[in-house]
Scaffold this active site. Structure first.
Site, PDB file in Angstrom:
ATOM      1  N   HIS A 187     -96.896 -18.401 -55.897  1.00 20.89           N
ATOM      2  CA  HIS A 187     -95.570 -19.018 -55.895  1.00 20.89           C
ATOM      3  C   HIS A 187     -95.393 -19.954 -57.082  1.00 20.89           C
ATOM      4  O   HIS A 187     -96.347 -20.570 -57.547  1.00 20.89           O
ATOM      5  CB  HIS A 187     -95.368 -19.817 -54.603  1.00 20.89           C
TER       6      HIS A 187
ATOM      7  N   ALA B 273     -99.441 -11.905 -51.012  1.00 20.82           N
ATOM      8  CA  ALA B 273    -100.104 -11.684 -52.300  1.00 20.82           C
ATOM      9  C   ALA B 273     -99.311 -12.222 -53.484  1.00 20.82           C
ATOM     10  O   ALA B 273     -99.254 -11.616 -54.539  1.00 20.82           O
ATOM     11  CB  ALA B 273    -100.443 -10.203 -52.490  1.00 20.82           C
ATOM     12  N   ILE B 274     -98.697 -13.375 -53.259  1.00 16.52           N
ATOM     13  CA  ILE B 274     -97.839 -13.961 -54.289  1.00 16.52           C
ATOM     14  C   ILE B 274     -98.433 -15.289 -54.779  1.00 16.52           C
ATOM     15  O   ILE B 274     -98.945 -16.074 -53.995  1.00 16.52           O
ATOM     16  CB  ILE B 274     -96.443 -14.275 -53.710  1.00 16.52           C
TER      17      ILE B 274
ATOM     18  N   CYS C  20    -103.742   8.531 -48.407  1.00 14.88           N
ATOM     19  CA  CYS C  20    -104.432   9.263 -47.336  1.00 14.88           C
ATOM     20  C   CYS C  20    -105.296   8.322 -46.508  1.00 14.88           C
ATOM     21  O   CYS C  20    -105.907   8.734 -45.527  1.00 14.88           O
ATOM     22  CB  CYS C  20    -105.213  10.466 -47.864  1.00 14.88           C
TER      23      CYS C  20
ATOM     24  N   LYS D 164     -88.116 -18.102 -43.329  1.00 15.01           N
ATOM     25  CA  LYS D 164     -88.077 -17.927 -44.781  1.00 15.01           C
ATOM     26  C   LYS D 164     -87.559 -16.536 -45.150  1.00 15.01           C
ATOM     27  O   LYS D 164     -87.277 -16.257 -46.295  1.00 15.01           O
ATOM     28  CB  LYS D 164     -89.479 -18.138 -45.373  1.00 15.01           C
TER      29      LYS D 164
ATOM     30  N   THR E  59    -107.182 -14.920 -43.299  1.00 17.33           N
ATOM     31  CA  THR E  59    -105.810 -15.055 -43.811  1.00 17.33           C
ATOM     32  C   THR E  59    -105.716 -14.581 -45.262  1.00 17.33           C
ATOM     33  O   THR E  59    -104.701 -14.027 -45.681  1.00 17.33           O
ATOM     34  CB  THR E  59    -105.375 -16.534 -43.687  1.00 17.33           C
TER      35      THR E  59
END
Lengths: 122, 491, 426
Positions: free
Chosen positions: B53, B50-51, B442, B254, B44
């Protein structure tokens, strides 16, 4: 039995649609070709397909592990797998020069297998 | 190397397991971190939004709500200590014309309760100034300046590396098959690489945390994987986005987030769909279409032209929809760190603190170690350097002069260093996670064969043994001529 | 950092860069540097071991390495400075080129003129967003070609190919000859994107099915590719779910388009054409930036290397003229416009004043395939002349020459347009 077959000519990239009328191996008529190579090509496509075989051969002590090769003239299409196996078994020592013969008279076709690039030793 | 007995065994080197290892490495303990994949952070942790919060979203009554803001505050120090790329760009929950805008006020109140600082409601003018591509229909938003973006796998890796240099033992490709107990007390684990004994076992097995819990008879944890699908765009895109943007959450979803990444890519997603299999990492046509439609509501001018990759991740959601971080009631010495879904990444240091506290309560003696190494050397990241800085690196070491990945500007030296680092990269994706080689437009088309060869050379293995990620994911399967038959022998 | 001054820097040592560099040299500008990122010259040609190159340019059929070797020799015979294993990281509008290699480290080269010849890259699975997983065994046809023909590895033995571009067709035969089972080539369009000769010699010769109006709708397998789902599409290219079938495969090769590699061009403020993905150029292949030229696949994707050579020699010739100060952009700029059923025309404008010019070839591609076409040129909307061809296919570039005599008559004209339409019944 008289048959009609339409072939896309690949003698050059122009790609003429050539229609060949034939009775077995006997060519009756060739239409749609823009040049004489087209007629030759169409004839061969009916009687016996032949192709240049480009592939690679393994190289010992070379700057690269493989050298690209090709047959010096067209060989029968049905021999391709046999030719690949034959060339696949071969290993040659670097350096190699473009045009250098790797296998002479491949499978008695009269075609040699030659290197298509210079390959320096490692 | 292996010890006869460890104080603590941590199962799973995702961001939670790595954070726990990093935290516990500060104490005089023998710690073993076990991971079944060939690299850390491959579950996971590698496939999410990739935040980091801010912490206004989670219910203050839940563990999620209590830990998010604490984690957020700690992370800002950790990224400095461990040289992890992080940007505090702030997040917005954007209200559109037809939305129920009262939700913004509710979130603001919740955030205040959770201790989130700097929250405010901003107006249309603010939005148009700060996010010029945002839809005209956006009327106001909740602005959370403390939210940020991070590279999640690098964050986990940095903590794991720091744990390793502080004495934690990491075993990769080591899968826990059973947990041993004696007289209702944990004694160790059985793995595919042999048995290991310990007084304490921490279950940070992510999607498989319920399976591991069941090994000691705990039935109450039920991980129900929830899939999130994403599109990622090239960083050379011609599209400006400056913050993390959420739509107003509805009861069922969400919604689709739009954010830039640390490397300046645009990331859109995720969907939120329960799936049956913990291995189901497939994107779907419907899912991807849903992501794009959602993002279009935020940014009507967005196209799919510059997308470079689609991916899916699985949230390790427990049926309680909260983190389950607690000592087992039935077995002494067994601690669950389960149900870690969003905001698990943001909460991870706080999760680690809580685990340390639980262990201490369970009788583990936490005695601070002397000479703990607090920092991680900043790895060279060619992609973020100026030409002058690159030149200086190349003068120092010629191997920096050889650029392997063109799209992301990664040098030979960075790749070799990744393969020989504290946690060596042994797969093509492991190299990609550490260096970005192959992560660009690429997608390894140019550097792929080169990276594969460097891995083979550095590890002393055959090129056909080099893998993309795990198990049978070999990049190339056969040596040339290896598939040819025996015809053509005659003569 | 090493600082160097050069008359001309050529970025990219593939067929475009090689031909351009040699031509610059032969036109009197001898201070030329050629930068190549790979360990040898030739670009993609050394891995294109098949025959079929050179029929236009040399009048004989060569393999890729042989074609390349001729131009490598040309560059070698001239006193052109070649830097291999050298990556260019930056180009500026004032023609500073920043490059790096292992031996010399970083270098900044101030050039009087720059030729962009970086070629193109392949569109990937991610770029077209194929649903499913991301296992090993999904790779672009060109990468598979590199593994097979240069590095010496066969990616897998049960192969499906998506996209009937030339590299896909060539790799179908190549994998088949090396002993793999090539199950199908899927093409989402109702026609192939490759050359006819490749369809005949690579697929028909070996009974490899070409599935037109079909695409891959799902990638299956978590570690190594296990299978793909192939689905027929309707006339709007929407998959028809009930036609889906699962085909076992350990390798999926993608030949779904080539993208001119212009990230460096953008850094130099070169303006790109949305349709070609390459710079907008005049007939000398000069971009909007004075003294920055472009040729080969970085400019637009070519079907035959012979055209790349012709175009790059044009670029080389004008680059030499530029350095010598032998031309000027004229006041009257003629725009060249792609009209009906024409995807694009190169060059996009004609604006250079030079005395010794004989002809300007216009390169173009059609939007969709047509049988029996009229190619019609208009000058400011008035028909200039037309001629017929038996067919026009998107996969095959068309070259239409404009004679200098014609150009002389077009003094006041501001736009030339080309239409390619179905021939009217006679």
């Amino acid at each position: 039995m008289l048959e009609k077959k339409t072939i896309t000519c690949v003698a050059c990239p122009k790609g003429c649609e050539i229609t060949v009328e034939h009775d077995g191996d006997e060519i009756i008529d060739i239409m749609g070709n823009a040049c004489p190579q087209g007629a030759d090509y169409a004839k061969e496509e009916i009687i016996a397909k032949t192709r240049i075989l480009p592939t690679t051969v393994r190289v010992k002590n070379g700057a690269l592990p493989l050298c690209p090769v090709k047959t010096t003239k067209q060989i029968p299409l049905e021999l391709m797998d046999q030719a690949m196996n034959k060339i696949g078994k071969k290993e040659v020592e670097a350096p190699l020069k473009v045009g250098q013969v790797i296998i002479k008279n491949l499978l008695d076709t009269g075609a040699d297998v030659v290197a298509t690039r210079d390959l320096p030793a490692n | 190397m292996s010890k006869d007995k460890y104080d603590v065994i941590i199962i799973g080197a995702g961001v939670s397991g790595c954070a726990v290892a990093w935290k516990l490495a500060r104490y005089n303990l023998d710690i073993l971190l076990l991971e079944k994949a060939p690299d850390v952070a491959t579950g996971t942790t590698k496939a999410n939004t990739a935040i980091i919060h801010a912490g206004y979203n989670a219910d203050p009554e839940k563990q999620k709500g209590r830990l998010n803001n604490k984690g957020n505050v700690q992370i800002k120090q950790i990224v400095k200590d461990l040289s992890v790329p992080f940007e505090e760009i702030g997040s917005l929950v954007v209200g559109m014309e037809d939305d129920d805008l009262s939700v913004l006020d509710e979130l603001l109140e919740k955030g205040k309760k959770n201790g989130v600082e700097g929250l405010e409601i901003v107006d249309k003018e603010w939005l148009q100034r700060e996010e010029p591509n945002l839809s005209d229909k956006a009327v106001k938003a909740l602005w959370a300046p403390t939210a940020g973006i991070i590279t999640p796998w690098e964050f986990a890796l940095a903590m794991a590396e720091n744990a390793v240099v502080n004495g934690v033992e990491l075993k990769l490709e080591t899968e826990v098959l059973d947990v041993y107990t004696e007289n209702d007390k944990v004694t160790g684990v059985k793995t595919n690489a042999g048995d290991f004994t310990a007084d304490y076992v921490i279950n940070a097995a992510g999607l498989y945390a319920d399976d591991v819990a069941r090994m000691v008879g705990i039935e109450k944890i039920n991980i129900h994987p929830r899939k999130g699908e994403y599109y990622i765009y090239d960083h050379a895109k011609d599209f400006e986005i400056n913050h993390v943007l959420f739509p107003i959450p509805t009861k069922i979803s969400k919604g689709i987030v739009c954010t830039k990444t640390i490397e300046d890519n645009l990331l859109i997603g995720p969907t939120s769909d329960f799936v049956d299999s913990k291995e189901d990492l497939a994107t779907t046509r419907d899912g991807l279409d849903h992501v794009f439609e959602g993002a279009k509501k935020m940014f009507p001018d967005l196209t799919l032209k510059d997308t470079i990759r689609v991916f899916a991740g699985l949230r390790a959601a427990d049926t309680t929809e909260d983190f389950v971080i607690e000592a087992a009631e039935n077995v002494k010495g067994f601690v669950n760190v389960a149900g870690i879904q969003s905001p698990g990444l943001s909460s991870s240091p706080a999760v680690a603190d809580l685990v340390a506290e639980i262990l201490e309560n369970e009788g583990l003696n936490l005695e601070e170690k002397k000479d703990v190494i607090e920092t991680r050397e900043d790895p060279a990241r060619f992609y973020e350097l100026s030409n002058e800085e690159r030149a200086a690196y190349a003068e120092k070491d010629k191997d920096y002069g050889k650029i392997i990945c063109r799209c992301e500007t990664v040098s030979y030296k960075e790749i070799v260093d990744a393969i020989n680092g504290p946690i060596p990269a042994r797969t093509v994706n492991a190299v990609k996670r550490r260096t970005r080689a192959g992560a660009g437009r690429c997608q390894g088309g140019f550097c792929g064969p080169r990276v594969t060869q460097i891995i083979a050379d550095e590890l002393g293995i055959e090129t056909t043994e080099v893998r993309l990620e795990k198990d049978t994911s070999n990049i190339v399967k056969y040596k040339i001529k290896g598939l040819l038959g025996s015809q053509g022998d005659e003569e | 950092m090493i600082k160097i001054k050069k008359d001309v820097v050529v970025i990219g040592g593939g067929p475009a860069g090689l031909a351009a560099a040699a031509k610059v040299y032969d036109n009197g500008i001898k201070d030329v540097m050629l930068l190549e990122r790979d360990f040898e010259l030739g670009g993609i040609l050394p891995q294109c071991i098949h025959n079929g190159f050179g029929l236009h340019h040399f009048g004989e059929e060569l393999t890729g390495p042989e074609y390349s070797q001729r131009f490598e020799n040309k560059v070698e015979e001239r006193d052109i400075e070649v830097k291999l294993d050298t990556m260019v990281l930056d180009v500026t509008a004032d023609k500073k080129v920043f490059a790096m290699n292992k031996d010399q480290g970083a270098m900044e080269i101030q050039a009087k003129a720059v030729i962009l010849a970086m070629g193109c890259r392949e569109r990937t699975a991610g770029a077209i967003g194929i649903p499913g997983t991301r296992p090993a065994g999904v790779l672009t046809a060109g990468t598979a070609q590199r593994f097979t023909n240069i590095e010496g590895y066969v990616p897998g033995k049960k192969v499906v190919i998506l996209g009937s571009g030339d590299i896909g067709l060539i790799m179908a035969r190549r994998m088949r000859l090396e002993g793999a089972d090539v199950k199908a080539v899927c093409e989402i369009l109702p026609y192939t994107g490759g050359l006819t000769r490749n369809v005949v010699q690579c697929l028909e010769d070996y009974d490899i099915p070409l599935m037109l109006n079909h695409t891959v709708t799902k990638i299956i397998g978590n570690d190594r590719l296990e299978a793909v789902e192939i689905t027929e599409v309707d006339e709007n290219m929407k998959p028809i779910p009930e036609t889906s079938e699962i085909v076992e495969a350990d390798t999926l090769l993608l030949s779904v388009g080539l993208i001119p590699e212009n990230e460096l061009s953008k850094k130099a403020d070169v303006v790109l054409d949305d349709r070609t993905g390459g710079p907008i150029v005049n007939e000398g292949r000069e971009t909007n930036i004075d003294g920055i030229f472009a040729c080969g696949n970085v400019l637009h994707v070519h079907d035959l290397v012979d055209w790349v050579t012709e175009e790059s020699e044009i670029a080389g010739e004008w680059t030499a003229k530029y350095v010598k100060g032998d031309y000027k952009r004229s006041e009257q700029k003629m725009n060249v416009k792609a009209g009906e059923n024409v995807a694009y025309v190169i060059p996009q404008s004609i604006e250079l004043d030079a005395e010794d010019r004989k002809r300007i070839p216009l390169y173009m591609r059609v939007d969709k395939p047509l049988q029996a076409v009229d190619i019609i040129l208009y000058a400011d909307g008035e028909k200039l002349y037309s001629f017929s061809e038996p067919f026009a296919k998107p996969g095959e570039m068309i070259s239409v020459p404009l004679a200098q005599k014609t150009l002389d008559d077009l003094d006041e004209v501001s736009e030339i347009r080309v239409d390619i339409i179905e021939k009217e019944e006679e």
